[in-house]
Design an enzyme around this catalytic site. Structure first.
Site, PDB file in Angstrom:
ATOM      1  N   GLY A  24      43.398  35.097  49.582  1.00 11.10           N
ATOM      2  CA  GLY A  24      42.327  35.882  49.681  1.00 11.10           C
ATOM      3  C   GLY A  24      41.300  35.701  48.606  1.00 11.10           C
ATOM      4  N   TRP A  29      49.506  39.172  52.292  1.00 13.66           N
ATOM      5  CA  TRP A  29      50.673  38.573  51.640  1.00 13.66           C
ATOM      6  C   TRP A  29      51.832  39.351  51.346  1.00 13.66           C
ATOM      7  CZ3 TRP A  29      51.098  40.127  46.384  1.00 13.66           C
ATOM      8  CH2 TRP A  29      50.014  40.653  45.889  1.00 13.66           C
ATOM      9  N   ASP A  63      38.800  43.576  43.427  1.00 15.15           N
ATOM     10  CA  ASP A  63      39.899  42.977  43.714  1.00 15.15           C
ATOM     11  C   ASP A  63      41.146  43.883  43.702  1.00 15.15           C
ATOM     12  OD1 ASP A  63      41.720  40.839  44.199  1.00 15.15           O
ATOM     13  OD2 ASP A  63      42.369  40.725  42.010  1.00 15.15           O
ATOM     14  N   ASP A  73      42.605  45.135  46.329  1.00 16.93           N
ATOM     15  CA  ASP A  73      43.591  45.008  47.464  1.00 16.93           C
ATOM     16  C   ASP A  73      43.932  46.183  48.307  1.00 16.93           C
ATOM     17  OD1 ASP A  73      44.377  42.550  48.297  1.00 16.93           O
ATOM     18  OD2 ASP A  73      45.318  42.097  46.493  1.00 16.93           O
ATOM     19  N   ARG A  85      46.745  49.856  44.332  1.00 12.00           N
ATOM     20  CA  ARG A  85      46.236  49.279  43.150  1.00 12.00           C
ATOM     21  C   ARG A  85      45.241  50.063  42.618  1.00 12.00           C
ATOM     22  NH1 ARG A  85      46.694  42.953  44.156  1.00 12.00           N
ATOM     23  NH2 ARG A  85      44.854  42.871  43.101  1.00 12.00           N
ATOM     24  N   ASN A 117      51.146  47.243  40.766  1.00  8.75           N
ATOM     25  CA  ASN A 117      50.917  45.974  41.351  1.00  8.75           C
ATOM     26  C   ASN A 117      51.747  45.803  42.532  1.00  8.75           C
ATOM     27  OD1 ASN A 117      51.126  42.399  40.818  1.00  8.75           O
ATOM     28  ND2 ASN A 117      49.217  43.539  40.657  1.00  8.75           N
TER      29      ASN A 117
END
Length: 568
Positions: free
Chosen positions: A198, A247, A307, A309, A334, A397
């Site tokens: 990404g 992912w 970022d 996600d 996140r 995470n």
């Protein structure tokens, strides 16, 4: 005999009924019923997440709060790899399977004797397009095949008895920036596989393949194009390099026949160059496994610029909300908020902050959950450098959380880490990083730890207990009916805490850092716990923590059990 307990949810009761009806535990090769019953069939672990509901909960209780102090290694195996080991092992019919980024192993689960090994070969140049270490996260066992993904974007099936390749398909070209680091999901006979990349200017997707032959059945693009009604959420052709990686694996509800998958951040990170909500990035999508048809979606962050996600695991649970039992998915995002979403409709039911420090949003709109950007976030969009909480590592995470239906709590490894952040300009180039932002992690100067093992109430986001860990843990958790929560530390210890109090009950030092999730299973009436060790991955590469430099490299697998008489 496996230890089976009746769990207080309609979902697991349905699974248990299927288990008894199908005789799945004695099947010669993992079948559809084995996948459906993986959460309650304690002899085997055939799916990533220890069940299609990805609860990572086991009804086994031989190892419990009283006996865990006697837990000791039964055997270990060297994995011949000094990269990060993020994978979850699998077990079937007395054989334990483990994968690294380059190899697949089968071991005798009783003795640790290697039965076979299959190796992959990669072009050395490929390493430059891998974001966060040469890693692999897992596989699935189905119809006599171990099905996994490879860094060069192959989806392949290996014979479970011999390790010989049965089929292999090429999903994408690594030179475009795509890689595969995740684990596939099998839903109703369809292998569903996602991609990383990404931050490389790719256009994310999910593919569906026939599990028997590898024939490609469908593709779902995660950045909506002109042929999708959501295509209007992108300007011009920004969707073609819009990220939306997939992912981490999803989960599957066989009753609703829906696959739930988390979609990653948009690219580049600089949101000012791709105006609009940028669907389906930072979202969960619900798809039909046979066709890839989207049934519903929910977007956590429209036009994400940090970022954050949206790929974290989508745990299925049945919870009482406002006096009514609701079928939900749970997501510790996140971005620092914990979401509870109706898994039939995509309706947001709850969203609450579960970390201490968060300054990118003033809060969430009550009905939709749409973020209300803070003045700090607006200053970033205006071109200023700011300190942002949480960092792009997130309040949690990728390390998968677990849900214990007996306690009603989610156990996760949480982070309290900020970053200095400033948006930049960047042009897309094939196979190159496409980020358009500059950031650096800020270690706390007040002596507070970077991370905690946390027990979180999913309906409120409140912590029932938390235990500090520094360096922070990121390998995932396992909870059991023995009132235990297992997790691995990056300094190498596998630890067990009491599920209701957080008290540390047991610790064992393995050969390297643990950054992957543990599993548990029953073999010959004995409960085992297995975990892979091997420092590496995102945090070891980028987190400036002095303790991480001291951790030795090297991949290994350690299997634990109680000594004879230790279960008393």
């Amino acid at each position: 005999m496996p230890v089976l307990r009746k769990l207080p949810t309609a979902q697991t009761a349905l699974i248990a009924t299927l288990l008894l009806a199908s005789g799945a535990a004695s099947a010669a090769a993992p079948t559809r019923d084995d996948l459906l019953t993986d959460a309650v069939n304690t002899q085997d672990v055939v799916t990533y997440g220890m069940g299609l509901n990805v609860n990572r909960f086991s009804p086994l209780d031989q190892i419990n709060a009283k006996t865990v102090e006697k837990l000791a290694p039964a055997w270990t195996a060297n994995l011949d790899d000094d990269r990060g080991q993020e994978a979850q092992p699998l077990v079937h019919d007395g054989v334990l399977y483990a994968i690294t980024h380059k190899s697949t192993f089968a071991f005798d689960a009783r003795t640790g004797k290697q039965l076979w090994r299959h190796d992959l070969n990669y072009e050395k140049r490929m390493a430059r397009v891998v974001c966060c270490g040469l890693v692999a996260r897992g596989a699935v066992l189905y119809e006599g095949k171990l099905i996994r993904q490879a860094l060069d974007n192959r989806v392949l099936a290996l014979d479970m008895k011999t390790g010989q390749e049965v089929w292999s398909v090429q999903a994408a070209d690594w030179q475009d920036g795509y890689t595969m680091t995740g684990a596939p999901l099998v839903a109703d006979g369809v292998v569903i596989a996602g991609v990383a990349g990404g931050d490389m200017g790719v256009r994310g997707f999910l593919d569906g393949y026939d599990a028997s032959t590898g024939k490609k059945l469908w593709r779902f693009w995660t950045t909506a194009g002109p042929d999708d009604p959501a295509g209007k959420t992108w300007e011009g052709d920004a969707y073609l390099h819009g990220g939306g990686a997939t992912w981490l694996p999803g989960s599957y509800d066989p009753k609703l026949d829906l696959v739930y998958w988390g979609i990653g951040n948009p690219g580049p990170w600089n949101a000012t160059v791709r105006l609009g909500d940028n669907l389906y990035t930072d979202s969960v999508v619900a798809l039909r496994p046979k066709t890839g048809e989207r049934v519903w979606h929910y977007q956590y962050i429209p036009n994400d610029t940090f970022d954050y996600d949206g790929v974290n695991e989508l745990i299925q649970a049945d919870l009482e909300i406002d006096g009514k039992t609701r079928q939900v998915i749970l997501n510790a995002n996140r971005n620092g908020f914990f979401y509870v979403i109706d898994r039939a409709t995509g309706e947001l039911l709850r969203a609450n902050q579960f970390i201490d420090n968060q300054n990118w949003a003033k809060g969430l709109e009550p009905k939709t959950g749409r973020p209300i950007l803070s003045d700090t976030a607006k200053a970033v969009l205006a071109g200023e450098e700011q300190v942002i909480w949480p960092s792009n590592i997130g309040g949690k995470n990728w390390g998968p959380a677990s849900f214990n239906p007996n306690t009603g709590l989610v156990y996760l490894n949480g982070f309290e880490l900020s970053m200095k952040y400033k948006l930049l300009n960047a042009s897309w180039r094939r196979g190159m990083m496409f980020v358009a932002a500059d950031f650096s992690f800020r270690l706390p100067d007040d002596g507070k730890p970077l991370g905690y093992l946390r027990a979180v109430d999913p309906l409120t986001g409140k912590r029932v207990w938390q235990v500090p860990y520094d360096p922070p843990a990121n390998g995932g958790t396992l909870s059991t009916a023995g009132e235990l929560v297992f997790t691995g530390l990056m300094t190498g210890e596998l630890v067990a805490h009491h599920a209701r109090t957080g008290k540390l009950l047991w610790s064992h030092q393995t050969a390297s850092g643990i950054i992957g999730p543990p599993i548990t299973y029953d073999l010959d009436g004995q409960q085992y716990v297995a975990v892979m060790s091997g420092i590496g991955g995102l945090l070891a590469l980028y987190l400036p923590h002095p303790e991480l430099a001291k951790v030795p490299k090297g991949g290994s697998l350690t299997v634990f059990r109680l000594p004879a008489g230790g279960a008393q």
